[in-house]
Scaffold this active site. Structure first.
Site, PDB file in Angstrom:
ATOM      1  N   CYS A  57       0.928  -1.263   0.165  1.00  0.00           N
ATOM      2  CA  CYS A  57      -0.124  -0.085  -0.013  1.00  0.00           C
ATOM      3  C   CYS A  57       0.787   1.248  -0.191  1.00  0.00           C
ATOM      4  O   CYS A  57       0.368   2.328  -0.372  1.00  0.00           O
ATOM      5  CB  CYS A  57      -0.996  -0.121   1.089  1.00  0.00           C
ATOM      6  SG  CYS A  57      -1.989  -1.317   0.829  1.00  0.00           S
ATOM      7  N   HIS A 112      -3.210   7.145   2.445  1.00  0.00           N
ATOM      8  CA  HIS A 112      -3.836   5.791   1.847  1.00  0.00           C
ATOM      9  C   HIS A 112      -5.304   5.683   2.133  1.00  0.00           C
ATOM     10  O   HIS A 112      -5.540   5.826   3.284  1.00  0.00           O
ATOM     11  CB  HIS A 112      -2.806   4.799   2.347  1.00  0.00           C
ATOM     12  CG  HIS A 112      -3.022   3.342   2.003  1.00  0.00           C
ATOM     13  ND1 HIS A 112      -3.555   2.810   0.713  1.00  0.00           N
ATOM     14  CD2 HIS A 112      -3.162   2.374   2.719  1.00  0.00           C
ATOM     15  CE1 HIS A 112      -3.801   1.589   0.927  1.00  0.00           C
ATOM     16  NE2 HIS A 112      -3.789   1.364   1.952  1.00  0.00           N
ATOM     17  N   ASN A 141     -10.071  -0.090  -0.626  1.00  0.00           N
ATOM     18  CA  ASN A 141      -8.562   0.014  -0.728  1.00  0.00           C
ATOM     19  C   ASN A 141      -8.063  -0.347  -1.942  1.00  0.00           C
ATOM     20  O   ASN A 141      -8.218  -1.838  -2.357  1.00  0.00           O
ATOM     21  CB  ASN A 141      -8.051  -0.554   0.622  1.00  0.00           C
ATOM     22  CG  ASN A 141      -6.811  -0.624   0.769  1.00  0.00           C
ATOM     23  OD1 ASN A 141      -5.741  -0.294  -0.088  1.00  0.00           O
ATOM     24  ND2 ASN A 141      -6.176  -1.347   1.718  1.00  0.00           N
TER      25      ASN A 141
HETATM   26  O1  UT7 Z   1      -3.950  -1.318   3.550  1.00  0.00           O
HETATM   27  C1  UT7 Z   1      -3.097  -1.822   3.885  1.00  0.00           C
HETATM   28  C2  UT7 Z   1      -3.123  -1.804   5.569  1.00  0.00           C
HETATM   29  N1  UT7 Z   1      -4.236  -2.642   6.072  1.00  0.00           N
HETATM   30  C3  UT7 Z   1      -5.030  -1.721   6.615  1.00  0.00           C
HETATM   31  O2  UT7 Z   1      -4.593  -0.602   7.227  1.00  0.00           O
HETATM   32  C4  UT7 Z   1      -6.402  -2.523   7.325  1.00  0.00           C
HETATM   33  C5  UT7 Z   1      -6.401  -2.099   8.731  1.00  0.00           C
HETATM   34  N2  UT7 Z   1      -7.437  -3.019   9.433  1.00  0.00           N
HETATM   35  C6  UT7 Z   1      -8.857  -2.471   9.274  1.00  0.00           C
HETATM   36  O3  UT7 Z   1      -9.073  -1.932   8.640  1.00  0.00           O
HETATM   37  C7  UT7 Z   1      -9.836  -3.217  10.207  1.00  0.00           C
HETATM   38  O4  UT7 Z   1      -9.042  -4.031  11.183  1.00  0.00           O
HETATM   39  C8  UT7 Z   1     -10.857  -4.225   9.445  1.00  0.00           C
HETATM   40  C9  UT7 Z   1     -11.732  -3.223   8.648  1.00  0.00           C
HETATM   41  C10 UT7 Z   1      -9.982  -5.166   8.670  1.00  0.00           C
HETATM   42  C11 UT7 Z   1     -11.851  -4.780  10.521  1.00  0.00           C
HETATM   43  O5  UT7 Z   1     -12.320  -3.957  11.330  1.00  0.00           O
HETATM   44  P1  UT7 Z   1     -12.177  -4.225  13.030  1.00  0.00           P
HETATM   45  O6  UT7 Z   1     -13.117  -2.807  13.548  1.00  0.00           O
HETATM   46  O7  UT7 Z   1     -10.679  -4.131  13.280  1.00  0.00           O
HETATM   47  O8  UT7 Z   1     -12.798  -5.459  13.234  1.00  0.00           O
HETATM   48  P2  UT7 Z   1     -12.423  -6.686  13.979  1.00  0.00           P
HETATM   49  O9  UT7 Z   1     -11.377  -7.592  13.168  1.00  0.00           O
HETATM   50  O10 UT7 Z   1     -11.906  -6.151  15.449  1.00  0.00           O
HETATM   51  O11 UT7 Z   1     -13.926  -7.463  14.493  1.00  0.00           O
HETATM   52  C12 UT7 Z   1     -14.687  -6.982  15.161  1.00  0.00           C
HETATM   53  C13 UT7 Z   1     -15.990  -7.819  14.900  1.00  0.00           C
HETATM   54  C14 UT7 Z   1     -15.766  -9.294  15.278  1.00  0.00           C
HETATM   55  O12 UT7 Z   1     -16.660  -9.828  15.799  1.00  0.00           O
HETATM   56  P3  UT7 Z   1     -16.822 -10.098  17.230  1.00  0.00           P
HETATM   57  O13 UT7 Z   1     -15.819 -11.098  17.447  1.00  0.00           O
HETATM   58  O14 UT7 Z   1     -16.872  -8.849  18.138  1.00  0.00           O
HETATM   59  O15 UT7 Z   1     -18.150 -10.743  17.650  1.00  0.00           O
HETATM   60  C15 UT7 Z   1     -15.701  -9.633  13.801  1.00  0.00           C
HETATM   61  O16 UT7 Z   1     -15.789 -11.103  13.636  1.00  0.00           O
HETATM   62  O17 UT7 Z   1     -16.536  -7.795  13.779  1.00  0.00           O
HETATM   63  C16 UT7 Z   1     -16.810  -8.999  13.240  1.00  0.00           C
HETATM   64  N3  UT7 Z   1     -16.503  -8.588  11.595  1.00  0.00           N
HETATM   65  C17 UT7 Z   1     -17.301  -8.573  10.777  1.00  0.00           C
HETATM   66  N4  UT7 Z   1     -18.543  -8.379  10.838  1.00  0.00           N
HETATM   67  C18 UT7 Z   1     -19.409  -8.040   9.728  1.00  0.00           C
HETATM   68  C19 UT7 Z   1     -15.182  -8.828  10.957  1.00  0.00           C
HETATM   69  N5  UT7 Z   1     -15.417  -8.459   9.672  1.00  0.00           N
HETATM   70  C20 UT7 Z   1     -16.753  -8.662   9.443  1.00  0.00           C
HETATM   71  C21 UT7 Z   1     -17.454  -8.169   8.493  1.00  0.00           C
HETATM   72  N6  UT7 Z   1     -18.622  -7.837   8.467  1.00  0.00           N
HETATM   73  N7  UT7 Z   1     -16.912  -8.061   6.998  1.00  0.00           N
END
Ligand code: UT7
Length: 329
Positions: free
Chosen positions: A116, A256, A286
């Site tokens: 990225c 980004h 992204n």
């Molecule tokens: O570009 C290169 C660098 N990459 C980045 O900068 C990415 C950085 N990370 C992110 O953007 C975020 O961490 C994500 C968008 C990937 C995930 O968001 P988050 O707020 O960190 O979610 P999480 O992984 O902590 O998950 C929170 C909850 C979980 O459920 P529980 O365990 O709290 O019940 C996940 O299972 O959200 C759930 N979850 C989803 N629910 C619905 C994770 N992905 C999804 C989804 N739809 N797509």
């Protein structure tokens, strides 16, 4: 006589027509529009579906548009650098294919793999050749066909990424405008948190790697998130400080586009108004190496000659950084 700087003298983007909306994703994985929009800021992303097309075709479209717009002939281009993690093939590189596709007979090219942050790394590399008066016309492209390495059964990644390409022309300028400074950083330990598990020399493709779905992008999103905010904020601060500016002197920050919450958080840490932050994540998601040039393309009409602009990115590697330029037209 003024010092020579490499200036962006044109920008052009290209995105595929096909849209993959949050509603579409609801039918593919256990997710919903509300979660995606509130947690990432993304409504839709573009997906390349043209049969036989790959990353070089998106690059070629962006470069052809750039040449038309700037009135530069393909034969005048000296060099094309393509930042990508989704090149057409593992080898040869995509940049030389792009030279061929756009008719840049007098150019050579090479790819840069910094995920990225790729466009930032490629832009600062290309700038050296112009600033040192080695070349006059260098094209830097950021392009990724992320849909080719995304697992559309994995809701942690498939809601985020999209396809696209953006290209800029670099030419020498002596009026004080152009690329003035950059801070680039890397930390190889970050490879554990964001990578593709197989397909390289460590783990060549086998029936087992295919069955284990290891040919897709994988990330520990939560941990990458924290590093991204820290990395982009600190390099922006460094580049602003060492150029003796405050955030009031900066007209635009171009971050980004990985997650709207990362963008907001970086702006908050810098005490920088969101109205002067370029944002198009809602429409493209992204696009990895393409996010920065696609932002410049979208906001081009709002930019004025002499505007102080900071580009910043964070990505796989880890790689990150910030680049300071004065808009040249
Ligand atoms: O570009 C290169 C660098 N990459 C980045 O900068 C990415 C950085 N990370 C992110 O953007 C975020 O961490 C994500 C968008 C990937 C995930 O968001 P988050 O707020 O960190 O979610 P999480 O992984 O902590 O998950 C929170 C909850 C979980 O459920 P529980 O365990 O709290 O019940 C996940 O299972 O959200 C759930 N979850 C989803 N629910 C619905 C994770 N992905 C999804 C989804 N739809 N797509």
């Amino acid at each position: 006589m003024g010092k020579i700087h490499a200036a962006i003298t044109g920008v052009q983007g290209w995105v595929p027509e096909t849209k993959l909306t949050n509603k579409d994703l609801e039918k593919m994985v256990d997710t919903n529009d509300e979660w995606i929009l509130s947690r990432t800021g993304i409504r839709e992303r573009r997906i390349l579906r043209t049969p036989g097309w790959a990353t070089s075709d998106m690059c070629a479209e962006a470069v052809k548009g750039l040449l038309e717009k700037t009135g530069v002939k393909p034969g005048e281009i000296d060099m094309i650098i393509v930042a990508t993690v989704t090149g057409d093939l593992i080898f040869p590189d995509t940049a030389n294919t792009v030279c061929d596709k756009v008719g840049a007979k007098n150019a050579f090219g090479f790819d840069i793999n910094a995920a990225c942050s790729g466009f930032l790394f490629a832009l600062s590399t290309g700038a050296q050749f112009v600033q040192n008066e080695t070349y006059n016309k260098v094209i830097v492209v950021g392009a990724d066909m992320m849909s080719s390495i995304i697992d559309y059964t994995d809701r942690n990644t498939c809601v985020i990424f999209g396809d696209g390409a953006g290209a800029v022309l670099l030419e020498p300028r002596k009026d004080g405008n152009g690329i003035l400074d950059f801070v680039l950083r890397g930390d190889g330990a970050g490879r554990e948190l964001l990578h593709m598990k197989a397909g390289g020399s460590r783990k060549p493709a086998t029936v087992e790697t295919l069955a284990a779905r290891e040919h897709y992008a994988w990330q520990d999103g939560k941990r990458v998130f924290v590093h991204a905010v820290k990395g982009m904020t600190s390099t922006c601060e460094e580049v602003i400080r060492r150029n003796k500016m405050t955030t009031d002197d900066v007209q635009w920050i171009v971050p980004h586009q990985a997650n709207m919450r990362i963008i907001t958080s970086v702006a908050e840490h810098l005490h920088f108004p969101l109205e002067r932050v370029m944002i198009n994540i809602e429409r493209y998601g992204n696009t990895t190496a393409a996010t920065l040039p696609l932002c410049l393309w979208d906001y081009e009409k709002q930019l004025k000659k002499g505007d102080n602009i900071i580009l910043t990115a964070f990505g796989g590697g880890f790689t990150w950084g910030a680049l300071y330029l004065k808009w040249a037209y």
